[in-house]
Write a protein that holds these residues in place. Structure first.
Motif, PDB file in Angstrom:
ATOM      1  N   VAL A   1       0.825  -1.205   0.000  1.00 16.97           N
ATOM      2  CA  VAL A   1       0.000   0.000   0.000  1.00 16.97           C
ATOM      3  C   VAL A   1       0.861   1.257   0.000  1.00 16.97           C
ATOM      4  O   VAL A   1       1.788   1.395   0.791  1.00 16.97           O
ATOM      5  CB  VAL A   1      -0.936   0.019   1.227  1.00 16.97           C
ATOM      6  N   MET A   2       0.526   2.158  -0.917  1.00 16.91           N
ATOM      7  CA  MET A   2       1.119   3.499  -0.938  1.00 16.91           C
ATOM      8  C   MET A   2       0.003   4.473  -0.565  1.00 16.91           C
ATOM      9  O   MET A   2      -1.093   4.390  -1.106  1.00 16.91           O
ATOM     10  CB  MET A   2       1.650   3.852  -2.327  1.00 16.91           C
ATOM     11  N   HIS A   3       0.313   5.340   0.372  1.00 16.28           N
ATOM     12  CA  HIS A   3      -0.637   6.386   0.749  1.00 16.28           C
ATOM     13  C   HIS A   3      -0.153   7.706   0.179  1.00 16.28           C
ATOM     14  O   HIS A   3       1.003   8.077   0.369  1.00 16.28           O
ATOM     15  CB  HIS A   3      -0.748   6.507   2.273  1.00 16.28           C
ATOM     16  N   VAL A   4      -1.029   8.398  -0.510  1.00 16.91           N
ATOM     17  CA  VAL A   4      -0.757   9.745  -1.008  1.00 16.91           C
ATOM     18  C   VAL A   4      -1.846  10.613  -0.400  1.00 16.91           C
ATOM     19  O   VAL A   4      -3.027  10.435  -0.697  1.00 16.91           O
ATOM     20  CB  VAL A   4      -0.791   9.820  -2.546  1.00 16.91           C
ATOM     21  N   THR A   5      -1.432  11.526   0.465  1.00 17.34           N
ATOM     22  CA  THR A   5      -2.378  12.367   1.184  1.00 17.34           C
ATOM     23  C   THR A   5      -2.054  13.828   0.932  1.00 17.34           C
ATOM     24  O   THR A   5      -0.893  14.223   0.938  1.00 17.34           O
ATOM     25  CB  THR A   5      -2.301  12.078   2.706  1.00 17.34           C
ATOM     26  N   ILE A   6      -3.091  14.626   0.731  1.00 18.08           N
ATOM     27  CA  ILE A   6      -2.932  16.070   0.623  1.00 18.08           C
ATOM     28  C   ILE A   6      -3.476  16.649   1.915  1.00 18.08           C
ATOM     29  O   ILE A   6      -4.655  16.447   2.240  1.00 18.08           O
ATOM     30  CB  ILE A   6      -3.680  16.636  -0.597  1.00 18.08           C
ATOM     31  N   ASP A   7      -2.610  17.334   2.659  1.00 13.71           N
ATOM     32  CA  ASP A   7      -3.057  17.856   3.953  1.00 13.71           C
ATOM     33  C   ASP A   7      -3.724  19.220   3.812  1.00 13.71           C
ATOM     34  O   ASP A   7      -3.827  19.770   2.711  1.00 13.71           O
ATOM     35  CB  ASP A   7      -1.912  17.861   4.968  1.00 13.71           C
ATOM     36  N   LYS A   8      -4.169  19.769   4.938  1.00 10.29           N
ATOM     37  CA  LYS A   8      -4.903  21.045   4.927  1.00 10.29           C
ATOM     38  C   LYS A   8      -4.062  22.203   4.415  1.00 10.29           C
ATOM     39  O   LYS A   8      -4.596  23.211   3.961  1.00 10.29           O
ATOM     40  CB  LYS A   8      -5.438  21.365   6.321  1.00 10.29           C
ATOM     41  N   ASP A   9      -2.719  22.048   4.456  1.00 10.36           N
ATOM     42  CA  ASP A   9      -1.816  23.091   3.958  1.00 10.36           C
ATOM     43  C   ASP A   9      -1.405  22.849   2.509  1.00 10.36           C
ATOM     44  O   ASP A   9      -0.495  23.484   2.004  1.00 10.36           O
ATOM     45  CB  ASP A   9      -0.567  23.167   4.839  1.00 10.36           C
ATOM     46  N   ASN A  10      -2.060  21.882   1.861  1.00 11.33           N
ATOM     47  CA  ASN A  10      -1.791  21.509   0.468  1.00 11.33           C
ATOM     48  C   ASN A  10      -0.402  20.925   0.254  1.00 11.33           C
ATOM     49  O   ASN A  10       0.157  21.023  -0.835  1.00 11.33           O
ATOM     50  CB  ASN A  10      -2.050  22.680  -0.483  1.00 11.33           C
ATOM     51  N   ALA A  11       0.135  20.321   1.281  1.00  7.19           N
ATOM     52  CA  ALA A  11       1.389  19.582   1.140  1.00  7.19           C
ATOM     53  C   ALA A  11       1.040  18.128   0.849  1.00  7.19           C
ATOM     54  O   ALA A  11       0.021  17.616   1.331  1.00  7.19           O
ATOM     55  CB  ALA A  11       2.220  19.674   2.412  1.00  7.19           C
ATOM     56  N   LEU A  12       1.871  17.483   0.056  1.00  7.94           N
ATOM     57  CA  LEU A  12       1.682  16.065  -0.247  1.00  7.94           C
ATOM     58  C   LEU A  12       2.475  15.241   0.753  1.00  7.94           C
ATOM     59  O   LEU A  12       3.641  15.532   1.030  1.00  7.94           O
ATOM     60  CB  LEU A  12       2.192  15.745  -1.647  1.00  7.94           C
ATOM     61  N   ILE A  13       1.838  14.215   1.269  1.00 12.38           N
ATOM     62  CA  ILE A  13       2.522  13.267   2.145  1.00 12.38           C
ATOM     63  C   ILE A  13       2.422  11.925   1.444  1.00 12.38           C
ATOM     64  O   ILE A  13       1.327  11.398   1.229  1.00 12.38           O
ATOM     65  CB  ILE A  13       1.880  13.212   3.534  1.00 12.38           C
ATOM     66  N   ILE A  14       3.556  11.410   1.043  1.00  8.41           N
ATOM     67  CA  ILE A  14       3.609  10.132   0.335  1.00  8.41           C
ATOM     68  C   ILE A  14       4.321   9.139   1.237  1.00  8.41           C
ATOM     69  O   ILE A  14       5.426   9.412   1.715  1.00  8.41           O
ATOM     70  CB  ILE A  14       4.352  10.275  -1.011  1.00  8.41           C
ATOM     71  N   SER A  15       3.684   8.010   1.467  1.00  6.75           N
ATOM     72  CA  SER A  15       4.311   7.010   2.323  1.00  6.75           C
ATOM     73  C   SER A  15       4.156   5.616   1.726  1.00  6.75           C
ATOM     74  O   SER A  15       3.098   5.253   1.223  1.00  6.75           O
ATOM     75  CB  SER A  15       3.721   7.059   3.741  1.00  6.75           C
ATOM     76  N   TYR A  16       5.254   4.897   1.780  1.00  9.34           N
ATOM     77  CA  TYR A  16       5.285   3.484   1.391  1.00  9.34           C
ATOM     78  C   TYR A  16       6.625   2.910   1.809  1.00  9.34           C
ATOM     79  O   TYR A  16       7.579   3.652   2.027  1.00  9.34           O
ATOM     80  CB  TYR A  16       5.020   3.276  -0.101  1.00  9.34           C
ATOM     81  N   GLY A  17       6.674   1.608   1.940  1.00  7.39           N
ATOM     82  CA  GLY A  17       7.930   0.944   2.270  1.00  7.39           C
ATOM     83  C   GLY A  17       8.524   1.394   3.592  1.00  7.39           C
ATOM     84  O   GLY A  17       9.728   1.362   3.777  1.00  7.39           O
ATOM     85  N   GLY A  18       7.678   1.824   4.527  1.00  9.47           N
ATOM     86  CA  GLY A  18       8.174   2.249   5.829  1.00  9.47           C
ATOM     87  C   GLY A  18       8.781   3.643   5.837  1.00  9.47           C
ATOM     88  O   GLY A  18       9.354   4.069   6.820  1.00  9.47           O
ATOM     89  N   LYS A  19       8.641   4.369   4.741  1.00 11.26           N
ATOM     90  CA  LYS A  19       9.193   5.724   4.646  1.00 11.26           C
ATOM     91  C   LYS A  19       8.082   6.697   4.326  1.00 11.26           C
ATOM     92  O   LYS A  19       7.055   6.326   3.773  1.00 11.26           O
ATOM     93  CB  LYS A  19      10.278   5.788   3.573  1.00 11.26           C
ATOM     94  N   GLU A  20       8.318   7.951   4.675  1.00  7.58           N
ATOM     95  CA  GLU A  20       7.332   8.987   4.401  1.00  7.58           C
ATOM     96  C   GLU A  20       8.039  10.235   3.907  1.00  7.58           C
ATOM     97  O   GLU A  20       9.088  10.608   4.427  1.00  7.58           O
ATOM     98  CB  GLU A  20       6.545   9.299   5.680  1.00  7.58           C
ATOM     99  N   TRP A  21       7.451  10.858   2.882  1.00 12.14           N
ATOM    100  CA  TRP A  21       7.994  12.090   2.317  1.00 12.14           C
ATOM    101  C   TRP A  21       6.911  13.150   2.354  1.00 12.14           C
ATOM    102  O   TRP A  21       5.760  12.880   2.021  1.00 12.14           O
ATOM    103  CB  TRP A  21       8.436  11.885   0.872  1.00 12.14           C
TER     104      TRP A  21
END
Length: 158
Positions: free
Chosen positions: A24-44
């Motif tokens: 599973v890869m999660h791609v989330t756009i937060d309230k500040d319009n930043a992208l949070i991408i997480s997979y493989g135990g890492k988050e950007w």
């Protein structure tokens, strides 16, 4: 409540698909319009960058180095329209795209499009490698093989 199974302790077949967290890869756009991408135990956390999103999706889906923290793959045999057999490792990767209710809707659409373009690029690469031409120039039967080899598995919520 449903009745308990008669053969308690025996092997039970799952009727719902089970997704490993590594798939599973999660791609989330937060309230500040930043992208949070997480997979493989890492988050950007990053600002929108179509190329980085596409690269991340392709890296995740292909798992070319068979990393134990990235999606598993299922060796699959395909019968090609000309009767030949072709083996390809189909990714079990699944992408969840979500956004905070206060996130910019246009950013959500752009991010969704970047994910879709990554899948299209992967399909193009496989089509050229297998058939020597782009997806657009394939027969419907050949295109079906490509679509089954590189399935788009994305869930979007906003």
């Amino acid at each position: 409540l449903p009745a308990a199974p008669e053969n308690v302790g025996s092997k039970v077949e799952l009727t719902q698909p089970f997704i490993l967290s590594r798939c599973v890869m999660h791609v989330t756009i937060d309230k500040d319009n930043a992208l949070i991408i997480s997979y493989g135990g890492k988050e950007w956390r990053l600002h929108y960058d179509e190329n980085k999103i596409r690269y991340g999706v392709k890296t995740f889906i292909t798992n070319t180095h068979n990393s134990p923290s990235l999606p598993t793959k299922q060796p699959t045999e395909f019968t090609l329209p000309d009767g030949r057999s072709w083996s390809y490792d189909v990714s079990d990767g699944f992408i969840f795209l979500s956004a905070d209710p206060n996130a910019d809707a246009a950013l959500f659409i752009k991010t969704s499009r970047a994910i879709w373009l990554a899948y299209e690029e992967l399909r193009e690469e496989v089509a050229v490698e297998l058939f020597g031409r782009s997806v657009e120039k394939l027969t419907p039967e050949e295109r079906d093989v490509i679509y089954r080899a590189v399935p788009v598995r994305v869930s979007e919520t906003q």
